[in-house]
Scaffold this motif. Structure first.
Motif, short mmCIF file in Angstrom:
data_model
loop_
_atom_site.label_atom_id
_atom_site.label_comp_id
_atom_site.label_asym_id
_atom_site.label_seq_id
_atom_site.Cartn_x
_atom_site.Cartn_y
_atom_site.Cartn_z
N GLU A 1 44.03 29.07 34.89
CA GLU A 1 43.47 29.73 33.30
C GLU A 1 41.78 30.60 34.27
O GLU A 1 41.96 31.58 32.99
CB GLU A 1 42.38 28.11 33.48
N GLY A 2 41.62 30.13 34.88
CA GLY A 2 40.54 30.95 35.27
C GLY A 2 40.68 32.41 34.95
O GLY A 2 39.16 33.41 35.07
N THR A 3 42.31 32.65 36.15
CA THR A 3 42.16 33.69 36.25
C THR A 3 42.88 35.21 35.75
O THR A 3 42.69 35.97 34.46
CB THR A 3 43.63 33.69 37.63
N GLN A 4 43.50 34.13 34.71
CA GLN A 4 43.99 34.85 33.27
C GLN A 4 42.74 35.56 32.14
O GLN A 4 42.78 36.27 31.47
CB GLN A 4 44.75 33.99 32.59
N ARG A 5 41.76 34.11 31.83
CA ARG A 5 40.79 34.79 31.17
C ARG A 5 39.67 36.23 31.69
O ARG A 5 39.42 36.94 31.28
CB ARG A 5 39.06 33.46 30.94
N PHE A 6 39.51 35.60 32.79
CA PHE A 6 39.33 36.74 33.93
C PHE A 6 40.18 37.86 33.54
O PHE A 6 39.26 38.99 33.26
CB PHE A 6 38.70 36.87 35.14
N ALA A 7 40.96 37.97 33.64
CA ALA A 7 41.79 39.61 33.64
C ALA A 7 41.76 39.64 32.10
O ALA A 7 41.95 40.78 31.86
CB ALA A 7 43.25 39.10 33.75
N ASP A 8 42.17 38.99 31.29
CA ASP A 8 42.28 39.46 30.06
C ASP A 8 40.70 40.14 29.30
O ASP A 8 41.00 40.76 28.85
CB ASP A 8 42.39 37.74 29.11
N ARG A 9 39.49 39.36 29.83
CA ARG A 9 38.30 39.31 29.30
C ARG A 9 37.79 41.00 30.04
O ARG A 9 37.00 41.59 29.24
CB ARG A 9 36.85 38.64 29.58
N LEU A 10 38.39 41.37 31.09
CA LEU A 10 37.88 43.16 31.74
C LEU A 10 38.93 44.05 31.99
O LEU A 10 38.81 45.28 31.71
CB LEU A 10 37.60 42.16 33.32
N GLU A 11 40.61 43.49 30.71
CA GLU A 11 41.06 44.29 30.53
C GLU A 11 41.50 44.71 31.70
O GLU A 11 41.92 46.06 31.62
CB GLU A 11 40.79 45.25 29.60
N LEU A 12 42.19 43.97 32.40
CA LEU A 12 42.71 44.56 34.17
C LEU A 12 43.86 44.88 33.69
O LEU A 12 44.69 44.10 33.16
CB LEU A 12 42.52 43.18 35.54
N ARG A 13 44.67 45.89 34.62
CA ARG A 13 46.24 45.97 35.33
C ARG A 13 46.53 45.33 35.48
O ARG A 13 46.19 43.90 35.89
CB ARG A 13 46.17 47.28 35.56
N THR A 14 48.26 44.62 34.72
CA THR A 14 49.23 43.50 35.18
C THR A 14 49.21 43.85 36.55
O THR A 14 49.06 42.33 37.25
CB THR A 14 50.15 43.22 34.10
N ASP A 15 48.86 45.09 37.30
CA ASP A 15 49.49 44.20 39.30
C ASP A 15 47.95 45.05 39.80
O ASP A 15 47.41 45.54 40.93
CB ASP A 15 49.98 46.07 39.40
N TRP A 16 46.59 44.57 39.29
CA TRP A 16 45.34 44.41 39.37
C TRP A 16 45.47 43.57 40.99
O TRP A 16 44.50 44.38 41.88
CB TRP A 16 44.14 44.25 38.24
N MET A 17 45.84 42.56 41.45
CA MET A 17 46.15 41.99 42.24
C MET A 17 45.65 42.52 44.05
O MET A 17 44.92 42.25 44.58
CB MET A 17 46.83 40.48 42.31
N PRO A 18 46.65 43.40 44.04
CA PRO A 18 46.92 43.61 45.12
C PRO A 18 45.94 44.66 45.44
O PRO A 18 44.79 44.00 47.02
CB PRO A 18 47.98 43.86 45.39
N LEU A 19 45.50 45.76 44.98
CA LEU A 19 44.48 46.62 45.47
C LEU A 19 43.09 45.41 45.10
O LEU A 19 41.78 46.34 46.03
CB LEU A 19 44.30 47.13 44.43
N ALA A 20 42.40 44.44 44.07
CA ALA A 20 41.83 44.04 44.47
C ALA A 20 41.63 43.38 45.64
O ALA A 20 40.37 43.18 46.54
CB ALA A 20 41.76 43.25 43.27
N GLY A 21 42.85 42.45 46.08
CA GLY A 21 42.67 42.17 47.52
C GLY A 21 42.37 42.55 48.60
O GLY A 21 41.77 42.46 49.47
#
Length: 641
Positions: free
Chosen positions: A575-595
């Motif tokens: 739930e925290g991940t989804q809210r974080f991604a929504d509030r910052l308007e991250l792309r759906t494939d943001w996780m690998p580059l962030a990692g």
């Protein structure tokens, strides 16, 4: 006359003596390679050749300057001449030299002293003299020639050879130390306690490996050691009372005892045994932990002693001078006559000094510590404005950044709160939700989306691409370098990524968050990794990964790889991940580059020697995650991110 080799005076009777964790031939290789390359590279090669079980000890003995942290309980050394007798490979001499006017580093093993002298030249030290000596009587020093003498793990060995009664030999050695020490000088001794509580539960005696040898009467211990090792028992340690009596007989009129916890060689806390100090045991600890706390801080059963003694009166230690000055200047109240002292677990903050419940002083122990401590102070200054406009957290207030007798320190206010590990399960769940709420709020309030696009590319290039390139240069394994080179290619292709930038704490994890039940606010501490403009995803990922470590007991690389693969997210995290991604308007494939960016930051965030010296760490933290990172980042880049 004595001979000189490689500029080192050699004054010893036993010219065949050798003692070191590295075998003699390996030590010669270390010396040769140190001359050809650098001492760091040569040491990394030798540690890599050693059995894996020995590598942490080698790294500590050769490269960890925190072994000299006892210097803080000594009187100020800035105008003092110090003898480090039995200096080993010299890491304590290096640490002492950062605070002292002059250090004479002395050891009976020539190879140790030669390595130290070579290292000192490469590090640019000019206030340390190396000498190979120690077994002659008298010692090769004039009367009253030193302000301070260090015997760290040496006294017990001082009568190991010969046939004279052991105590007599140790007493004569101490009298010889008394001779070369100035009347108002100080002697430091690090030594095991004969009645350390572990011995009662079957822990083998440190110097013989024989159970109960320390506790037994000396005649019986001699029988046990002869039966086990084939030689007499000649490495006596003493109890609190026994050491006091021995030092008094040797001519030392004033003595103070400290408990270095867990032991004098590699401690995380210093406790004054002769000065009233508030009990540091937590009420939430279990009964086993509470009993252990009491035993560790007992003058009778603590595992080892750190002792400061003098022929006249023991003067106030550096740490006490600092505490008294700060208590007076800032009107800080403290119930303790001696401050609580602990060593940072990550070795990035040096000594942490608790001044009652009102202030904390940070004392760096080496140049890396110094940068981190100053960064923390600057981060606290910047964070004040951020906290003022946020409803979710508070931070310590920076008070002062100065030096005392040439040693730097900073001071900040103490903030109330309960560490994450001491929370109940229900409170941990509430605390997790608070932390995720704060992450969302901070990053949405302080993302720097208005920066022009080239700024994001520059930060990506500097913080990801160039750091990854530096990692590759230090990797010894060809297959690992190949994986990392592929990751570098992918990182270069991803330079135009759309990850947002933000003001970041840099080390946002449960260990740096205190949960305050009174006002409901979180307190964020340890700001040594803050950044004005960094990837907004770093703080989020740091909290998620270390939360997984705390919750499941997995290792950090596994937590990161599982997060990248979408494995093991609990409802609070999801739930925290989804809210974080929504509030910052991250792309759906943001996780690998962030990692990828986060992994690079964590690998390069350690001291440079970590990559060079600790090959088992490299294999675990660098090698193991590479296939997952390559696979996940490749899928994003190839999809046309």
């Amino acid at each position: 006359m004595y001979r000189v080799e490689d500029g080192i005076p050699i004054i010893r009777d036993n010219h065949d003596y050798y003692h070191e964790l590295l075998p003699k031939e390996r030590m010669h290789e270390l010396l040769l390679r140190s001359r050809e390359t650098s001492w760091q590279t040569a040491l990394a090669e030798q540690i890599a050749k050693a059995p894996e079980r020995n590598r942490p000890a080698l790294h500590t003995v050769f490269a960890d300057e925190s072994r000299a942290a006892f210097k803080a309980i000594l009187p100020p050394l800035d105008d003092r001449r110090v003898l480090d007798l039995g200096c080993g490979s010299g890491i304590t001499s290096v640490g002492l030299a950062r605070w002292a006017r002059e250090v004479v580093a002395c050891d009976l093993t020539f190879e140790r002293v030669a390595f130290l002298a070579l290292r000192l030249r490469q590090m640019g030290f000019s206030n340390v003299r190396a000498i190979c000596a120690g077994d002659t009587r008298p010692l090769p020093f004039t009367d009253a020639s030193f302000d301070c003498v260090i015997l760290n793990g040496v006294l017990e060995w001082s009568a190991a050879q010969g046939q004279r009664p052991v105590r007599t030999g140790q007493l004569e050695f101490l009298r010889e130390i008394r001779r070369i020490l100035k009347p108002d000088g100080h002697l430091y001794i690090g030594i095991e306690n004969r009645y350390g509580y572990g011995y009662f539960f079957g822990t083998p005696e440190d110097h013989t490996g024989v159970k109960y040898a320390a506790l037994a009467p000396r005649w019986l211990a001699d029988v046990l050691v002869k039966r086990a090792n084939g030689h007499s028992y000649r490495t006596y340690t003493y109890s609190y009372r026994g050491l006091r009596k021995l030092l008094e007989e040797a001519g030392f009129a004033s003595t103070r005892f400290f408990a270095p916890i867990p032991d004098y060689r590699n401690f995380r806390e210093i406790y004054a045994l002769d000065i009233p100090t508030t009990n540091v045991g937590k009420s939430t600890d279990g009964w086993r932990r509470r009993i252990k706390n009491k035993l560790e801080r007992s003058r009778w059963f603590t595992p080892s002693f750190a002792i400061v003694t003098s022929p006249e009166k023991v003067r106030m230690g550096w740490i006490e001078e600092l505490a008294n000055e700060l208590l007076s200047r800032h009107s800080i109240r403290s119930d303790n006559r001696f401050p609580r002292i602990r060593l940072s677990a990550t070795s990035t903050a040096g000594l942490i000094i608790m001044l009652g419940r009102e202030a904390i002083a940070r004392v760096p122990l080496d140049p890396v510590n110094e940068v981190r401590v100053q960064r923390n102070f600057e981060g606290l200054q910047r964070a004040q404005a951020i906290a003022a406009v946020s409803n979710g957290f508070m931070v310590p207030r920076p008070l002062v950044s100065e030096t005392l007798h040439g040693a730097p320190y900073t001071v900040e206010t103490f903030v109330e709160g309960t560490p994450y590990t001491n929370l109940s399960d229900a409170d941990k769940a509430r605390g997790d939700r608070q932390a995720f709420d704060l992450l969302v709020e901070l990053k949405s309030l302080h993302t720097t989306q208005s920066l022009p696009p080239p700024s994001k590319s520059v930060i990506w290039r500097n913080e990801v691409v160039e750091r990854l390139r530096a990692i590759i240069r230090q990797l010894p394994d060809a297959e690992t370098r190949s994986h990392a080179a592929r990751l570098l290619e992918l990182a270069q292709e991803a330079e135009t990524n759309e990850l947002p930038l933000a003001f970041t704490h840099g080390d946002f994890w449960c260990g740096n968050i205190l949960f305050n039940g009174k006002n409901g606010l979180l307190a964020l501490i340890d700001w040594d990794r803050w950044s004005e403009h960094d990837l907004a995803t770093h703080d989020f990922l740091h909290y998620v990964c270390y939360r997984r470590v705390a919750r499941t007991g997995c290792k950090w690389p596994d937590a990161l790889c599982n997060w990248l693969d979408g494995i093991a997210a609990d409802p609070i995290e999801a739930e925290g991940t989804q809210r974080f991604a929504d509030r910052l308007e991250l792309r759906t494939d943001w996780m690998p580059l962030a990692g990828l960016a986060y992994w690079v930051r964590e690998v390069t965030g350690h001291h440079a020697s970590k990559l060079e010296l600790d090959r088992s760490w490299v294999r675990h933290v660098v090698d193991a995650p590479l296939p997952t990172l390559v696979r996940r980042v490749s899928a994003v880049v190839q999809s046309g991110h």
